[in-house]
Design a protein around this motif. Sequence first.
Motif, PDB file in Angstrom:
ATOM      1  N   LEU A   1       0.827  -1.208   0.000  1.00  0.00           N
ATOM      2  CA  LEU A   1       0.000   0.000   0.000  1.00  0.00           C
ATOM      3  C   LEU A   1       0.860   1.256   0.000  1.00  0.00           C
ATOM      4  O   LEU A   1       0.711   2.130  -0.861  1.00  0.00           O
ATOM      5  N   VAL A   2       1.796   1.361   0.959  1.00  0.00           N
ATOM      6  CA  VAL A   2       2.572   2.596   1.079  1.00  0.00           C
ATOM      7  C   VAL A   2       3.594   2.735  -0.049  1.00  0.00           C
ATOM      8  O   VAL A   2       3.830   3.838  -0.551  1.00  0.00           O
ATOM      9  N   HIS A   3       4.187   1.618  -0.451  1.00  0.00           N
ATOM     10  CA  HIS A   3       5.183   1.698  -1.527  1.00  0.00           C
ATOM     11  C   HIS A   3       4.498   1.990  -2.862  1.00  0.00           C
ATOM     12  O   HIS A   3       4.999   2.780  -3.668  1.00  0.00           O
ATOM     13  N   GLY A   4       3.356   1.362  -3.085  1.00  0.00           N
ATOM     14  CA  GLY A   4       2.619   1.621  -4.318  1.00  0.00           C
ATOM     15  C   GLY A   4       2.166   3.062  -4.411  1.00  0.00           C
ATOM     16  O   GLY A   4       2.286   3.702  -5.471  1.00  0.00           O
ATOM     17  N   LEU A   5       1.666   3.617  -3.313  1.00  0.00           N
ATOM     18  CA  LEU A   5       1.258   5.017  -3.305  1.00  0.00           C
ATOM     19  C   LEU A   5       2.458   5.925  -3.553  1.00  0.00           C
ATOM     20  O   LEU A   5       2.367   6.900  -4.318  1.00  0.00           O
ATOM     21  N   SER A   6       3.572   5.607  -2.935  1.00  0.00           N
ATOM     22  CA  SER A   6       4.786   6.394  -3.138  1.00  0.00           C
ATOM     23  C   SER A   6       5.189   6.421  -4.609  1.00  0.00           C
ATOM     24  O   SER A   6       5.486   7.488  -5.170  1.00  0.00           O
ATOM     25  N   MET A   7       5.197   5.265  -5.240  1.00  0.00           N
ATOM     26  CA  MET A   7       5.634   5.190  -6.632  1.00  0.00           C
ATOM     27  C   MET A   7       4.642   5.866  -7.575  1.00  0.00           C
ATOM     28  O   MET A   7       5.034   6.473  -8.573  1.00  0.00           O
ATOM     29  N   LEU A   8       3.363   5.772  -7.278  1.00  0.00           N
ATOM     30  CA  LEU A   8       2.370   6.471  -8.102  1.00  0.00           C
ATOM     31  C   LEU A   8       2.613   7.980  -8.067  1.00  0.00           C
ATOM     32  O   LEU A   8       2.501   8.668  -9.092  1.00  0.00           O
ATOM     33  N   ILE A   9       2.968   8.495  -6.903  1.00  0.00           N
ATOM     34  CA  ILE A   9       3.250   9.924  -6.789  1.00  0.00           C
ATOM     35  C   ILE A   9       4.556  10.273  -7.492  1.00  0.00           C
ATOM     36  O   ILE A   9       4.621  11.246  -8.258  1.00  0.00           O
TER      37      ILE A   9
ATOM     38  N   ASP B   1       6.034   8.756  -9.890  1.00  0.00           N
ATOM     39  CA  ASP B   1       5.894   8.601 -11.346  1.00  0.00           C
ATOM     40  C   ASP B   1       4.858   9.550 -11.937  1.00  0.00           C
ATOM     41  O   ASP B   1       4.511   9.442 -13.110  1.00  0.00           O
ATOM     42  N   LYS B   2       4.360  10.457 -11.083  1.00  0.00           N
ATOM     43  CA  LYS B   2       3.430  11.512 -11.502  1.00  0.00           C
ATOM     44  C   LYS B   2       2.114  10.965 -12.063  1.00  0.00           C
ATOM     45  O   LYS B   2       1.482  11.573 -12.920  1.00  0.00           O
ATOM     46  N   GLN B   3       1.718   9.801 -11.562  1.00  0.00           N
ATOM     47  CA  GLN B   3       0.411   9.271 -11.917  1.00  0.00           C
ATOM     48  C   GLN B   3      -0.687   9.956 -11.102  1.00  0.00           C
ATOM     49  O   GLN B   3      -1.825  10.063 -11.544  1.00  0.00           O
ATOM     50  N   ILE B   4      -0.323  10.390  -9.905  1.00  0.00           N
ATOM     51  CA  ILE B   4      -1.232  11.175  -9.077  1.00  0.00           C
ATOM     52  C   ILE B   4      -0.426  12.306  -8.446  1.00  0.00           C
ATOM     53  O   ILE B   4       0.803  12.228  -8.347  1.00  0.00           O
ATOM     54  N   MET B   5      -1.111  13.349  -8.028  1.00  0.00           N
ATOM     55  CA  MET B   5      -0.444  14.489  -7.419  1.00  0.00           C
ATOM     56  C   MET B   5      -0.132  14.199  -5.950  1.00  0.00           C
ATOM     57  O   MET B   5      -0.905  13.541  -5.260  1.00  0.00           O
ATOM     58  N   ALA B   6       0.999  14.714  -5.491  1.00  0.00           N
ATOM     59  CA  ALA B   6       1.343  14.592  -4.079  1.00  0.00           C
ATOM     60  C   ALA B   6       0.468  15.527  -3.268  1.00  0.00           C
ATOM     61  O   ALA B   6       0.410  16.726  -3.540  1.00  0.00           O
ATOM     62  N   ASP B   7      -0.226  15.004  -2.303  1.00  0.00           N
ATOM     63  CA  ASP B   7      -1.137  15.793  -1.500  1.00  0.00           C
ATOM     64  C   ASP B   7      -1.232  15.182  -0.114  1.00  0.00           C
ATOM     65  O   ASP B   7      -1.554  13.990   0.025  1.00  0.00           O
TER      66      ASP B   7
END
Length: 215
Positions: free
Chosen positions: A180-188, A190-196
């Motif tokens: 969960l945490v690593h996947g969310l980190s990589m999505l951010i 890799d600019k798939q989602i915005m860091a918020d």
Amino acid sequence: MLEKRFGYVYSDNMANNANSVNIGLNLKSYHHGDLRSAVVVEGLRLLKTQEADTLSLREIARNVGVSATALYRHFPDKASLLAALAAAGYALLAEQQSDAAKGEGQERFAQLGRAYVRFAVANPALFRLIFVNSPADMHAHSIAPTGSAASLLEQGVAHMMGADATPEARFAVMLRAWSLVHGLSMLILDKQIMADDTLIDQVISRTSVGFDFPL
């Protein structure tokens, strides 16, 4: 403490919701007898603004005020330097997670996860380097090195699931939480989602990391 080990000073910069590590060489305490530590500090500083593959041993040697030959005595090649930087970064990750986790139970576990993601967002190049160069230390039926990020995860799961949980069940929960945490980190990253920060808090909630313990 890492300050003593590497001879640097650092602080958390919380402005603008950042959680970056400001790393600076303590020049008054630096001497060439601790050149390895000085090189690690400078490498970590450069990773704040560039990727690992662009690091130059000659540039680092110039920045710390020694010859490239002197630096090569400690780091014969770039791979050895990157491995040292990854190890230092992994230690910093664990320290920030430990500092952030002030609650108890599932809330503490969630805080560990939030700190993990925020470290990745604030230190993208270092975060990527950590998991390219550091050997995996979380496995079923094994104990992670004391004080490591993996051991914090391991201890949190063991505390919540209790002594009756099997090693297989604990490992499954560890892997789900880490994914969960690593996947969310990589999505951010890799600019798939915005860091918020709000989104991070929502995704890594008590229930999301708890997975309705025990399994």
